[in-house]
Write an enzyme that holds these catalytic residues in place. Structure first.
Site, PDB file in Angstrom:
ATOM      1  CG  ASN A   1       0.530  12.739  -1.288  1.00  0.00           C
ATOM      2  OD1 ASN A   1       0.674  11.622  -2.126  1.00  0.00           O
ATOM      3  ND2 ASN A   1       1.256  13.568  -1.688  1.00  0.00           N
TER       4      ASN A   1
ATOM      5  CB  ALA B   1       5.487   4.906  -3.349  1.00  0.00           C
TER       6      ALA B   1
ATOM      7  CD  GLU C   1      -5.030   9.165  -5.613  1.00  0.00           C
ATOM      8  OE1 GLU C   1      -5.955   8.507  -5.354  1.00  0.00           O
ATOM      9  OE2 GLU C   1      -4.380   9.083  -6.650  1.00  0.00           O
TER      10      GLU C   1
ATOM     11  N   PRO D   1       4.410   7.314   2.426  1.00  0.00           N
ATOM     12  CG  PRO D   1       4.841   5.369   1.101  1.00  0.00           C
ATOM     13  CD  PRO D   1       3.641   6.249   1.806  1.00  0.00           C
ATOM     14  CG  ASN D   2       9.846   7.905   1.158  1.00  0.00           C
ATOM     15  OD1 ASN D   2      10.864   7.509   2.007  1.00  0.00           O
ATOM     16  ND2 ASN D   2       9.650   6.855   0.180  1.00  0.00           N
TER      17      ASN D   2
ATOM     18  NE  ARG E   1       7.621   8.710  -9.879  1.00  0.00           N
ATOM     19  CZ  ARG E   1       7.893   8.494  -8.890  1.00  0.00           C
ATOM     20  NH1 ARG E   1       7.250   8.107  -7.744  1.00  0.00           N
ATOM     21  NH2 ARG E   1       9.109   8.288  -8.625  1.00  0.00           N
TER      22      ARG E   1
ATOM     23  CG  ASP F   1      -9.305  -3.848  -0.915  1.00  0.00           C
ATOM     24  OD1 ASP F   1      -9.702  -3.299  -1.893  1.00  0.00           O
ATOM     25  OD2 ASP F   1      -8.842  -4.994  -0.627  1.00  0.00           O
TER      26      ASP F   1
ATOM     27  CE1 TYR G   1       7.109  14.540  -5.155  1.00  0.00           C
ATOM     28  CE2 TYR G   1       9.502  13.986  -4.710  1.00  0.00           C
ATOM     29  CZ  TYR G   1       8.252  13.616  -5.094  1.00  0.00           C
ATOM     30  OH  TYR G   1       7.917  12.487  -5.645  1.00  0.00           O
TER      31      TYR G   1
ATOM     32  NE  ARG H   1      17.989  13.747  -0.653  1.00  0.00           N
ATOM     33  CZ  ARG H   1      18.417  12.476  -0.176  1.00  0.00           C
ATOM     34  NH1 ARG H   1      18.347  11.941   0.879  1.00  0.00           N
ATOM     35  NH2 ARG H   1      18.820  11.687  -1.165  1.00  0.00           N
TER      36      ARG H   1
ATOM     37  CG  HIS I   1       1.872   5.008  -8.056  1.00  0.00           C
ATOM     38  ND1 HIS I   1       1.054   5.874  -8.683  1.00  0.00           N
ATOM     39  CD2 HIS I   1       2.815   5.842  -7.326  1.00  0.00           C
ATOM     40  CE1 HIS I   1       1.386   7.060  -8.486  1.00  0.00           C
ATOM     41  NE2 HIS I   1       2.425   7.010  -7.854  1.00  0.00           N
TER      42      HIS I   1
ATOM     43  NE  ARG J   1       7.811  12.557 -10.509  1.00  0.00           N
ATOM     44  CZ  ARG J   1       7.813  12.372  -9.258  1.00  0.00           C
ATOM     45  NH1 ARG J   1       6.907  12.568  -8.398  1.00  0.00           N
ATOM     46  NH2 ARG J   1       8.985  11.836  -8.855  1.00  0.00           N
TER      47      ARG J   1
ATOM     48  CG  HIS K   1      -0.513  12.404  -6.473  1.00  0.00           C
ATOM     49  ND1 HIS K   1      -0.084  11.105  -5.599  1.00  0.00           N
ATOM     50  CD2 HIS K   1      -1.769  11.724  -6.994  1.00  0.00           C
ATOM     51  CE1 HIS K   1      -0.808  10.326  -5.559  1.00  0.00           C
ATOM     52  NE2 HIS K   1      -1.865  10.457  -6.172  1.00  0.00           N
ATOM     53  CB  ILE K   2       3.270  17.353  -4.301  1.00  0.00           C
ATOM     54  CG1 ILE K   2       2.993  17.038  -2.721  1.00  0.00           C
ATOM     55  CG2 ILE K   2       4.221  18.796  -4.396  1.00  0.00           C
ATOM     56  CD1 ILE K   2       3.828  16.851  -1.516  1.00  0.00           C
ATOM     57  CB  SER K   3       4.699  15.815  -8.831  1.00  0.00           C
ATOM     58  OG  SER K   3       4.724  14.281  -8.357  1.00  0.00           O
TER      59      SER K   3
END
Ligand code: CA2
Length: 142
Positions: free
Chosen positions: A74, A77, A98, A10-11, A111, A87, A23, A18, A80, A107, A100-102
């Site tokens: 990725n 959200a 897995e 998501p996002n 997270r 599953d 990011y 943004r 978490h 953070r 994550h960019i950040s």
């Protein structure tokens, strides 16, 4: 040739549009172009992004049915929060990395915990978009 899927949650469709301080300025389309360029002739790549938990889960099941060789995820959200995503990954039998960019550990506290990391072979966090390249490179060789 190895078949590897790159899933974004998501996002992440807003990437580059943004919060560039977290990011970066590259978009998801830029990432796809860069990965296709780097792995041309080496890996068959499939890209999927969704803002919907169920759509990501359906995609993981379809990739498992199609016997993909690897998955870069990725989960954003959902990383978490989603037992369902964990599953789906665990039940897929897919080798997943897995990304994550950040750096999620630098953070907010919420997270710091990933529900999906324990069912992945590796986690990369904080390398920016280079993390996706590293993950595909690993899965292409492994
Ligand atoms: O660092 C990452 O890659 C994250 O998975 C990104 C997620 C966040 O919830 C995770 O904790 C860490 C958020 C993705 C939102 O991406 C945006 C990008 C540009 C503009 C707005 C949102």
């Amino acid at each position: 040739m190895k078949r590897i899927a790159i899933l974004n949650g998501p996002n992440l469709d807003r990437l580059g549009k943004r919060e560039p301080e977290i990011y970066g300025r590259a978009t998801l389309a830029d990432l796809e172009a860069a990965l296709r360029k780097e792995f041309a002739g080496e890996a068959e790549l499939e890209f999927f992004q969704s803002n919907h938990e169920g759509a990501l889960i359906d995609k993981i099941a379809a990739l498992a049915e199609a016997k993909f060789d690897g998955l870069v995820i990725n989960g954003a959200a959902f990383t978490h929060t989603s037992v369902a995503l964990r599953d789906a990954l665990a039940g897929s039998g897919l080798r997943a990395v897995e990304v994550h960019i950040s750096n999620i550990y630098k953070r907010e506290e919420f997270r710091h915990h990933s529900l999906t990391a324990p069912v992945c072979v590796a986690v990369i966090s904080g390398l920016g978009l280079e993390g996706y390249h590293a993950a595909v490179r690993f899965l292409t060789k492994a």
